[in-house]
Design a protein around this motif. Structure first.
Motif, PDB file in Angstrom:
ATOM      1  N   LYS A  32       0.841  -1.211   0.000  1.00  0.00           N
ATOM      2  CA  LYS A  32       0.000   0.000   0.000  1.00  0.00           C
ATOM      3  C   LYS A  32       0.872   1.254   0.000  1.00  0.00           C
ATOM      4  CE  LYS A  32      -3.843  -2.147   2.497  1.00  0.00           C
ATOM      5  NZ  LYS A  32      -4.530  -2.240   3.804  1.00  0.00           N
ATOM      6  N   MET A  33       1.987   1.195   0.745  1.00  0.00           N
ATOM      7  CA  MET A  33       2.916   2.330   0.772  1.00  0.00           C
ATOM      8  C   MET A  33       3.520   2.535  -0.624  1.00  0.00           C
ATOM      9  SD  MET A  33       4.526   1.313   4.493  1.00  0.00           S
ATOM     10  CE  MET A  33       5.951   2.353   4.459  1.00  0.00           C
ATOM     11  N   ALA A  78       2.077   1.714  -3.544  1.00  0.00           N
ATOM     12  CA  ALA A  78       1.037   2.277  -4.413  1.00  0.00           C
ATOM     13  C   ALA A  78       0.854   3.762  -4.124  1.00  0.00           C
ATOM     14  CB  ALA A  78      -0.274   1.516  -4.217  1.00  0.00           C
ATOM     15  N   ASP A  79       0.946   4.140  -2.839  1.00  0.00           N
ATOM     16  CA  ASP A  79       0.824   5.545  -2.464  1.00  0.00           C
ATOM     17  C   ASP A  79       1.985   6.363  -3.035  1.00  0.00           C
ATOM     18  OD1 ASP A  79      -0.451   7.703  -0.903  1.00  0.00           O
ATOM     19  OD2 ASP A  79       1.376   7.599   0.324  1.00  0.00           O
ATOM     20  N   ALA A  80       3.203   5.824  -2.940  1.00  0.00           N
ATOM     21  CA  ALA A  80       4.376   6.529  -3.497  1.00  0.00           C
ATOM     22  C   ALA A  80       4.233   6.666  -5.014  1.00  0.00           C
ATOM     23  CB  ALA A  80       5.658   5.774  -3.141  1.00  0.00           C
ATOM     24  N   TRP A  81       3.723   5.617  -5.652  1.00  0.00           N
ATOM     25  CA  TRP A  81       3.524   5.659  -7.112  1.00  0.00           C
ATOM     26  C   TRP A  81       2.497   6.722  -7.469  1.00  0.00           C
ATOM     27  CZ3 TRP A  81       5.766   4.413 -11.416  1.00  0.00           C
ATOM     28  CH2 TRP A  81       5.038   4.349 -12.598  1.00  0.00           C
ATOM     29  N   ALA A  82       1.390   6.783  -6.723  1.00  0.00           N
ATOM     30  CA  ALA A  82       0.333   7.771  -6.977  1.00  0.00           C
ATOM     31  C   ALA A  82       0.850   9.193  -6.788  1.00  0.00           C
ATOM     32  CB  ALA A  82      -0.864   7.517  -6.062  1.00  0.00           C
ATOM     33  N   LYS A  83       1.840   9.338  -5.911  1.00  0.00           N
ATOM     34  CA  LYS A  83       2.422  10.667  -5.659  1.00  0.00           C
ATOM     35  C   LYS A  83       3.622  10.931  -6.571  1.00  0.00           C
ATOM     36  CE  LYS A  83       0.673  11.006  -0.999  1.00  0.00           C
ATOM     37  NZ  LYS A  83       0.875  10.694   0.397  1.00  0.00           N
ATOM     38  N   ALA A 111       8.559   4.026  -4.864  1.00  0.00           N
ATOM     39  CA  ALA A 111       7.536   2.995  -5.077  1.00  0.00           C
ATOM     40  C   ALA A 111       8.194   1.653  -5.396  1.00  0.00           C
ATOM     41  CB  ALA A 111       6.594   3.404  -6.202  1.00  0.00           C
ATOM     42  N   TYR A 150       9.631   0.034  -2.333  1.00  0.00           N
ATOM     43  CA  TYR A 150       8.577  -0.561  -1.504  1.00  0.00           C
ATOM     44  C   TYR A 150       8.023  -1.832  -2.138  1.00  0.00           C
ATOM     45  CZ  TYR A 150       8.154   3.453   1.733  1.00  0.00           C
ATOM     46  OH  TYR A 150       8.369   4.414   2.684  1.00  0.00           O
TER      47      TYR A 150
END
Length: 192
Positions: free
Chosen positions: A127-128, A130-135, A141, A144
């Motif tokens: 999840k971390m 995916a969050d880094a990728w989205a940002k 990403a 992680y």
């Protein structure tokens, strides 16, 4: 009901105060931890995240006190101990405390029978990622995603409710994502 929970907790706490030796002390702490974990599940199902988190924080302290007072380690205690910490990690995660959740999963991984917590840690790291990728932080990403794959792979037994096919599917997703990012010439962050 809340009334029954309060009555049970008062009885367990009274038993702890009256403990007349190792076995009663261990049993009282263990019973209270088990009760609180069941109470937290009901609270979680009712979408009461904060009360569930509070119940599990106390359950974790009680199970650790129980283990401290035990002369031997019974198989049901080993499993309950891991389950309490796994549930606490999930509650912290649901409450938005990612760092706190990871700390609990890391601790659970060190316990006898705790390898299944690697799965929960791996999912959280995913999840971390995916969050880094989205940002738009692709290097972070990728780092992680690689860590998530290591943790999922290190899981010897799966948590309750997770099937072997779900594990295979998630590993496949991680492999594809890692291959895609590496194919795009993205490098993971340099190891610190």
């Amino acid at each position: 009901s809340q009334q029954k929970d309060q009555e049970a907790e008062a009885a367990y706490n009274r038993a702890i105060q009256l403990q007349g030796g190792m076995e009663p002390a261990f049993l009282a702490h263990y019973s209270l931890a088990t009760h609180l974990m069941q109470k937290a599940r009901r609270q979680f199902e009712a979408k009461q995240v904060s009360p569930a988190l509070e119940s599990l924080e106390v359950a974790a302290r009680q199970i650790e006190q129980s283990v401290k007072e035990m002369r031997w380690t019974a198989p049901n205690v080993i499993d309950t101990r891991v389950s309490v910490h796994e549930s606490l990690g999930a509650a912290r995660e649901a409450d938005g405390d990612i760092k706190g959740a990871m700390e609990v999963y890391e601790f659970a991984c060190t316990l006898p029978g705790g390898s299944r917590a690697n799965y929960r840690a791996g999912i959280l790291i995913g999840k971390m990622a995916a969050d880094a990728w989205a940002k738009r932080r692709p290097s972070e990403a990728l780092g992680y995603f690689i860590k998530a794959r290591e943790r999922i792979s290190a899981t010897k037994e799966l948590p309750q409710g997770v099937s072997p096919s779900q594990r295979v599917e998630y590993l496949s997703y991680l492999d594809q994502t890692i291959a895609f990012l590496k194919g795009a010439k993205i490098e993971p962050p340099a190891a610190k």
